[in-house]
Enzyme design. Structure first.
Site, mmCIF file in Angstrom:
data_model
loop_
_atom_site.group_PDB
_atom_site.id
_atom_site.type_symbol
_atom_site.label_atom_id
_atom_site.label_comp_id
_atom_site.label_asym_id
_atom_site.label_seq_id
_atom_site.Cartn_x
_atom_site.Cartn_y
_atom_site.Cartn_z
ATOM 1 N N HIS A 102 -20.049 -66.371 -26.161
ATOM 2 C CA HIS A 102 -18.673 -66.881 -26.097
ATOM 3 C C HIS A 102 -18.325 -67.273 -24.666
ATOM 4 C CE1 HIS A 102 -14.312 -67.125 -26.783
ATOM 5 N NE2 HIS A 102 -14.204 -66.459 -25.636
ATOM 6 N N GLU A 103 -18.651 -66.412 -23.717
ATOM 7 C CA GLU A 103 -18.382 -66.737 -22.314
ATOM 8 C C GLU A 103 -19.227 -67.923 -21.861
ATOM 9 O OE1 GLU A 103 -15.835 -65.547 -21.067
ATOM 10 O OE2 GLU A 103 -15.561 -63.992 -22.580
ATOM 11 N N HIS A 122 -17.486 -71.076 -22.659
ATOM 12 C CA HIS A 122 -16.494 -71.533 -21.670
ATOM 13 C C HIS A 122 -17.174 -72.314 -20.548
ATOM 14 C CE1 HIS A 122 -12.945 -69.735 -23.322
ATOM 15 N NE2 HIS A 122 -13.436 -68.503 -23.279
#
Length: 228
Positions: free
Chosen positions: A103-104, A107
């Site tokens: 998920h990071e 980004h």
């Protein structure tokens, strides 16, 4: 909370709703993370290693990966172009660890590819840093001096925080979508299913925060209108 308007049942309701929603969403994400932290990812690699693979395959190979203290404190910082993963997700090889790490990484991929909502959110950061620190002060001064213009300015300042919360939603959802899509191809069905559940739980915390912010803004708009 007292902003010169006094406590009333409407604001008390917002406070209670905020506490209830916050507790429910936090409990839900903790339970999903705990559940999937017991399940090994099918790839047999740590969260950092899988995130590295995702970054390299998505045109974000220049992004670094390091550790940060705390539990579920993971984040991507575009200023130093690094993923900062908690040790449990950096070193852990569970489905939960891989999901959060990817998920990071999502980004970071957003930044590398110029994702529009991500750019808009980044542009709002300095504005929101200022308005979030000053809106309550401006409101109190406006109420104390009876200057309607200052109270309206304070509400406008608060509206930037609400806008930031709303823009954050698609940014977070898109990062999760990128993570799940990567794991669906690079991993197995268990990775995709677990990541979807963990990251959906995380997304609900942002939804709850945005909802409370909108209700607070509507409250302030209503009270300001009543006094004018």
């Amino acid at each position: 909370m007292y902003y010169g308007y006094g406590m009333d049942y409407a604001y008390l309701g917002i406070i209670i709703l905020s506490i209830v929603l916050g507790g429910i969403t936090q409990s839900y994400i903790n339970s999903q993370y705990k559940k999937w932290s017991r399940v090994p990812a099918s790839m047999g690699k740590t969260g950092a290693q899988v995130a590295r693979q995702m970054l390299d395959s998505s045109g974000a190979s220049s992004v670094g990966i390091g550790t940060v203290g705390g539990h579920l404190t993971d984040y991507y910082d575009p200023r130093d172009n690094n993923l900062h993963l908690s040790s449990e997700n950096y070193e852990g090889g569970s489905v939960a660890s891989v999901a959060v790490a990817c998920h990071e990484a999502g980004h970071a991929v957003q930044t590398a590819r110029g994702y529009a909502f991500g750019r808009f959110r980044t542009a709002l950061v300095p504005v929101v840093n200022f308005t979030s620190r000053t809106w309550a002060i401006v409101l109190v001064i406006g109420m104390a001096l009876g200057i309607a213009g200052l109270t309206q300015l304070a509400v406008a300042f608060f509206a930037f925080s609400v806008l930031f919360q709303l823009v954050t939603l698609p940014v977070e959802i898109d990062a999760s979508r990128r993570a799940v899509r990567y794991l669906s191809t690079a991993g197995g069905g268990i990775d995709e299913r677990g990541a979807r559940q963990v990251l959906t739980a995380a997304a609900l915390t942002y939804v709850a925060a945005a909802l409370i912010s909108v209700l607070q803004l509507l409250y302030l708009l209503g009270r300001t209108s009543d006094r004018n």
